[in-house]
Motif scaffolding. Structure first.
Motif, PDB file in Angstrom:
ATOM      1  N   PRO A  93       0.816  -1.228   0.000  1.00  9.20           N
ATOM      2  CA  PRO A  93       0.000   0.000   0.000  1.00  9.20           C
ATOM      3  C   PRO A  93       0.843   1.268   0.000  1.00  9.20           C
ATOM      4  N   THR A  94       2.028   1.227   0.625  1.00  9.60           N
ATOM      5  CA  THR A  94       2.863   2.429   0.643  1.00  9.60           C
ATOM      6  C   THR A  94       3.283   2.804  -0.774  1.00  9.60           C
ATOM      7  N   ILE A  95       3.749   1.819  -1.526  1.00 11.81           N
ATOM      8  CA  ILE A  95       4.180   2.099  -2.903  1.00 11.81           C
ATOM      9  C   ILE A  95       3.002   2.661  -3.707  1.00 11.81           C
ATOM     10  N   ILE A  96       1.855   1.982  -3.612  1.00 10.81           N
ATOM     11  CA  ILE A  96       0.702   2.416  -4.412  1.00 10.81           C
ATOM     12  C   ILE A  96       0.235   3.807  -3.975  1.00 10.81           C
ATOM     13  N   THR A  97       0.195   4.046  -2.660  1.00  9.57           N
ATOM     14  CA  THR A  97      -0.270   5.354  -2.178  1.00  9.57           C
ATOM     15  C   THR A  97       0.632   6.484  -2.669  1.00  9.57           C
ATOM     16  N   VAL A  98       1.938   6.253  -2.619  1.00  7.40           N
ATOM     17  CA  VAL A  98       2.853   7.308  -3.053  1.00  7.40           C
ATOM     18  C   VAL A  98       2.614   7.642  -4.529  1.00  7.40           C
ATOM     19  N   ILE A  99       2.416   6.602  -5.350  1.00  4.03           N
ATOM     20  CA  ILE A  99       2.182   6.848  -6.777  1.00  4.03           C
ATOM     21  C   ILE A  99       0.844   7.553  -7.006  1.00  4.03           C
ATOM     22  N   THR A 100      -0.234   7.032  -6.403  1.00  7.01           N
ATOM     23  CA  THR A 100      -1.552   7.637  -6.653  1.00  7.01           C
ATOM     24  C   THR A 100      -1.603   9.064  -6.106  1.00  7.01           C
ATOM     25  N   ALA A 101      -0.955   9.297  -4.953  1.00  7.19           N
ATOM     26  CA  ALA A 101      -0.993  10.642  -4.366  1.00  7.19           C
ATOM     27  C   ALA A 101      -0.186  11.628  -5.212  1.00  7.19           C
ATOM     28  N   ALA A 102       0.967  11.178  -5.711  1.00 10.17           N
ATOM     29  CA  ALA A 102       1.779  12.066  -6.547  1.00 10.17           C
ATOM     30  C   ALA A 102       1.018  12.416  -7.829  1.00 10.17           C
ATOM     31  N   MET A 103       0.370  11.418  -8.431  1.00  7.74           N
ATOM     32  CA  MET A 103      -0.386  11.670  -9.656  1.00  7.74           C
ATOM     33  C   MET A 103      -1.531  12.646  -9.398  1.00  7.74           C
ATOM     34  N   ALA A 104      -2.316  12.360  -8.345  1.00  4.97           N
ATOM     35  CA  ALA A 104      -3.462  13.220  -8.063  1.00  4.97           C
ATOM     36  C   ALA A 104      -3.001  14.623  -7.666  1.00  4.97           C
ATOM     37  N   GLY A 105      -1.933  14.685  -6.889  1.00  2.20           N
ATOM     38  CA  GLY A 105      -1.407  15.982  -6.486  1.00  2.20           C
ATOM     39  C   GLY A 105      -0.989  16.804  -7.701  1.00  2.20           C
ATOM     40  N   PHE A 106      -0.352  16.134  -8.648  1.00  3.76           N
ATOM     41  CA  PHE A 106       0.057  16.795  -9.894  1.00  3.76           C
ATOM     42  C   PHE A 106      -1.177  17.250 -10.679  1.00  3.76           C
ATOM     43  N   GLY A 107      -2.156  16.380 -10.784  1.00  3.58           N
ATOM     44  CA  GLY A 107      -3.380  16.713 -11.511  1.00  3.58           C
ATOM     45  C   GLY A 107      -4.061  17.943 -10.937  1.00  3.58           C
ATOM     46  N   PHE A 171       3.431  20.823  -2.817  1.00  2.00           N
ATOM     47  CA  PHE A 171       4.814  20.826  -3.277  1.00  2.00           C
ATOM     48  C   PHE A 171       4.893  21.136  -4.770  1.00  2.00           C
ATOM     49  N   ILE A 172       4.007  20.513  -5.563  1.00  2.00           N
ATOM     50  CA  ILE A 172       4.067  20.677  -7.017  1.00  2.00           C
ATOM     51  C   ILE A 172       3.608  22.085  -7.426  1.00  2.00           C
ATOM     52  N   LEU A 173       2.709  22.686  -6.622  1.00  5.64           N
ATOM     53  CA  LEU A 173       2.272  24.062  -6.912  1.00  5.64           C
ATOM     54  C   LEU A 173       3.454  25.025  -6.981  1.00  5.64           C
ATOM     55  N   SER A 174       4.490  24.739  -6.183  1.00  4.50           N
ATOM     56  CA  SER A 174       5.625  25.652  -6.129  1.00  4.50           C
ATOM     57  C   SER A 174       6.568  25.501  -7.325  1.00  4.50           C
ATOM     58  N   LEU A 175       6.358  24.463  -8.141  1.00  6.17           N
ATOM     59  CA  LEU A 175       7.208  24.320  -9.331  1.00  6.17           C
ATOM     60  C   LEU A 175       6.685  25.245 -10.432  1.00  6.17           C
ATOM     61  N   PRO A 176       7.561  25.918 -11.151  1.00  2.69           N
ATOM     62  CA  PRO A 176       7.103  26.889 -12.156  1.00  2.69           C
ATOM     63  C   PRO A 176       6.429  26.226 -13.362  1.00  2.69           C
ATOM     64  N   ASP A 177       5.355  26.848 -13.853  1.00  5.31           N
ATOM     65  CA  ASP A 177       4.630  26.334 -15.018  1.00  5.31           C
ATOM     66  C   ASP A 177       5.493  26.346 -16.278  1.00  5.31           C
ATOM     67  N   SER A 178       6.422  27.309 -16.332  1.00  2.00           N
ATOM     68  CA  SER A 178       7.234  27.457 -17.541  1.00  2.00           C
ATOM     69  C   SER A 178       8.025  26.181 -17.845  1.00  2.00           C
ATOM     70  N   LEU A 179       8.365  25.469 -16.769  1.00  2.00           N
ATOM     71  CA  LEU A 179       9.086  24.208 -16.902  1.00  2.00           C
ATOM     72  C   LEU A 179       8.267  23.210 -17.713  1.00  2.00           C
ATOM     73  N   LEU A 180       6.973  23.147 -17.372  1.00  2.00           N
ATOM     74  CA  LEU A 180       6.074  22.225 -18.060  1.00  2.00           C
ATOM     75  C   LEU A 180       5.884  22.639 -19.512  1.00  2.00           C
ATOM     76  N   ASP A 181       5.721  23.944 -19.704  1.00  2.00           N
ATOM     77  CA  ASP A 181       5.507  24.449 -21.058  1.00  2.00           C
ATOM     78  C   ASP A 181       6.714  24.156 -21.944  1.00  2.00           C
ATOM     79  N   ALA A 182       7.885  24.349 -21.405  1.00  3.42           N
ATOM     80  CA  ALA A 182       9.102  24.081 -22.167  1.00  3.42           C
ATOM     81  C   ALA A 182       9.135  22.621 -22.606  1.00  3.42           C
TER      82      ALA A 182
END
Lengths: 287, 296
Positions: A93-107, A171-182
């Motif tokens: 569950p730890t592995i799965i939770t980390v993946i699902t949380a990172a994905m949802a957090g990014f979304g 955490f992901i909110l603090s990453l700049p959008d320009s990075l993604l656009d590039a």
């Protein structure tokens, strides 16, 4: 003394005099010893023979230290089995939770999509629901689909975490959008962006989340207590209190078993306590 | 052409695909059971019988007439009232001491935090032995002050204080970290101003630091109350609600009704009651913290 030092003094951060410093150390050490006493009591007791743990007033340091208690625990109950069970229903569950949380957090952090607000609000609202409200119906649901007394039943409740989604989103909110656009201009798909750009950049948050999730699953008590009734599926948290009930006259064995079940968490904490503290400060509070 | 179309669609679908697993797994174990729980609370069902029977408000009516239910609410409230001042005072003192520029802060912080990450089952077992009437270390400790032995967990007068003490031990660490963060968030300029005004150390503490920590204290009081209303593991392992129901707390009673008496509907009704209490406390929280002190 200049102004800045004066202000620091009021704030409590000044380089204080030696006598004051010694006072603070004394109080902190006293408090620290009181906080550690249950652990010391257990750790030292795990190395004492039976007649020594039964004396009153208690001895502090083991007079005749022994390792026999640990061997006896393995001989009396399938302790290794409990250990493996706990590791299995913690790690998956730890592995799965980390993946699902990172994905949802990014979304939630980096996309504007229809329904985003509603979904996020639902998670927020659901966080307020106390676990007893959900856990009895959850048991009923598990019972209806035949998951009672199975590994799947133990694991299936721990595949996502609201705390994790929030942590990763922040955490992901603090990453700049320009990075993604590039990356998009370079022709990356959104999934490439997530796996090769976002995941490496969020390593500290992933570490914190992994630690918290691991600890909470390793320590989990109520759900395994409800859903498991066969001995071969028991986790340490269920087995230790049962062992304590069965061998009430052998506290030294109980201490040895407790120490062994605590050890992974203890080691993990000693080497990573900074991440724990950061995790709490970010999230406000760990319940 | 196909490449462009794919590109467009993967961009539109991507957020849903990212959010879906985390969202669905979470709702599956929280939102859906909560709805099922509310439905259950209007039914009578023993889980082994094939069908639930709709009984309307009957479960809620029996709940309000159930003396053991009210005593469980009372015991939980007493536990919470004991816990709040203990946790606030000790975690604040610890945070203030750690907020001085001394060495080994990390070490002390870890000592106080350790109980937070200890499995509750293991902690409960250890504390059972600490409170043991014959060989327990608690009786040795009070013996140093000349007090006579107490059978902590079997005495109706000491069972809740014993659980409170353990509860304080369990939570000082996490609350101390919150206080520490709040203390370090107070701007230096405030203390410079106090210094110019000629305030002494105690004056500064009473009239500056403490009022500025009010939102944090409130937050800690409320989360402690909510946490206290969820206490279960210690009671299940250490006292089973005894002696004479003195440590029968709400969640223990809920589980007892569900799994010992198989009264799922009745247990669900009490869960809904617990949920309402939590909502009320949370609303108070929002109301009070709405007047948050801003440092800017």
């Amino acid at each position: 003394m200049n102004k800045k030092d004066q202000a620091d003094k009021l704030r409590g951060e000044q380089y204080i005099g030696n006598s004051r410093k010694i006072m603070i150390y004394l109080v902190l050490s006293g408090g620290g010893i009181l906080m550690m006493m249950p652990f010391l009591w257990m750790i030292l007791g795990a190395f004492k023979p039976l007649r020594e743990v039964m004396v009153f007033p208690p001895t502090f340091w083991p007079q005749e230290p022994t390792l026999a208690n640990f061997q006896k625990v393995f001989a009396m109950i399938p302790f290794a089995r409990y250990y493996l069970n706990t590791a299995f229903v913690t790690i998956i569950p730890t592995i799965i939770t980390v993946i699902t949380a990172a994905m949802a957090g990014f979304g939630f952090a980096k996309y504007k999509f229809k329904g985003a607000k509603v979904l996020f609000w639902l998670i927020l609202a659901t966080m307020m629901v106390p676990y007893p409200v959900t856990i009895v119906p959850l048991y009923v649901m598990a019972h209806q689909v035949g998951l009672v007394n199975t590994y799947t039943g133990l694991i299936v409740v721990g595949l996502s975490s609201a705390f994790g989604i929030f942590l990763m989103r922040q955490f992901i909110l603090s990453l700049p959008d320009s990075l993604l656009d590039a990356a998009r201009i370079d022709g990356c798909t959104e999934f490439r962006i997530f796996f090769s750009l976002i995941l490496p950049l969020t390593k500290p948050a992933l570490a914190t989340l992994t630690l918290f999730t691991f600890t909470s699953h390793w320590n989990s008590y109520i759900w395994p207590l409800m859903i498991i009734n066969s001995d071969h599926l028991r986790t340490l948290s269920i087995a230790i209190p049962l062992f304590n009930g069965q061998y009430e006259q052998y506290p030294n064995l109980v201490y040895a078993a407790s120490l062994m079940s605590l050890l992974p968490i203890l080691l993990l904490f000693i080497f990573t306590q900074r991440f724990f503290v950061e995790g709490i400060t970010v999230s406000g509070l760990k319940e | 052409m196909w490449g462009n179309k794919f590109n467009k669609w993967q961009r539109i679908l991507a957020p849903y695909i990212f959010v879906a697993p985390g969202f669905i797994f979470y709702m599956m174990v929280t939102f859906i059971p909560a709805i099922v729980g509310i439905w259950l609370s209007f039914n009578q069902w023993s889980i082994i019988s094939p069908e639930a029977e709709f009984v309307g408000l009957q479960n809620y009516i029996s709940m309000l007439q159930d003396e053991r239910f009210w005593s469980s609410v009372y015991n939980t409230a007493v536990y919470a009232l004991g816990l709040i001042p203990g946790i606030v005072i000790f975690s604040l003192i610890t945070a203030l001491l750690l907020n001085t520029k001394i060495k080994k802060i990390v070490f002390f912080r870890a000592l106080f935090y350790l109980p937070v990450i200890t499995p509750i089952a293991v902690a409960s077992v250890i504390w059972t032995w600490i409170y043991h009437p014959r060989i327990g270390i608690m009786n040795w400790l009070i013996g140093l002050f000349g007090w006579t032995r107490v059978n902590w967990l079997a005495n109706p007068d000491t069972v809740i204080p014993a659980l409170v003490l353990m509860g304080i031990w369990l939570s000082i660490g996490s609350r101390m970290i919150i206080y520490l963060a709040a203390l370090q968030g107070i701007p230096r300029s405030y203390y410079e101003a106090a210094q110019i005004d000629g305030a002494g150390k105690w004056q500064t503490f009473w009239y500056l630091t403490l009022p500025l920590l009010k939102p944090t204290t409130l937050f800690i009081m409320i989360t402690t109350t909510i946490g206290a209303f969820r206490v279960f593991a210690q009671v299940n392992i250490m006292t089973q609600g005894g002696p004479v129901d003195k440590s029968l707390v709400l969640v223990y009673y809920i589980f007892q009704r569900a799994f010992a008496d198989l009264r799922m509907g009745y247990s669900a009704a009490m869960s809904v009651f617990l949920f309402i209490i939590t909502v009320i406390i949370t609303l108070i929280n929002w109301k009070l913290l709405g007047r948050n002190i801003s440092y800017e």
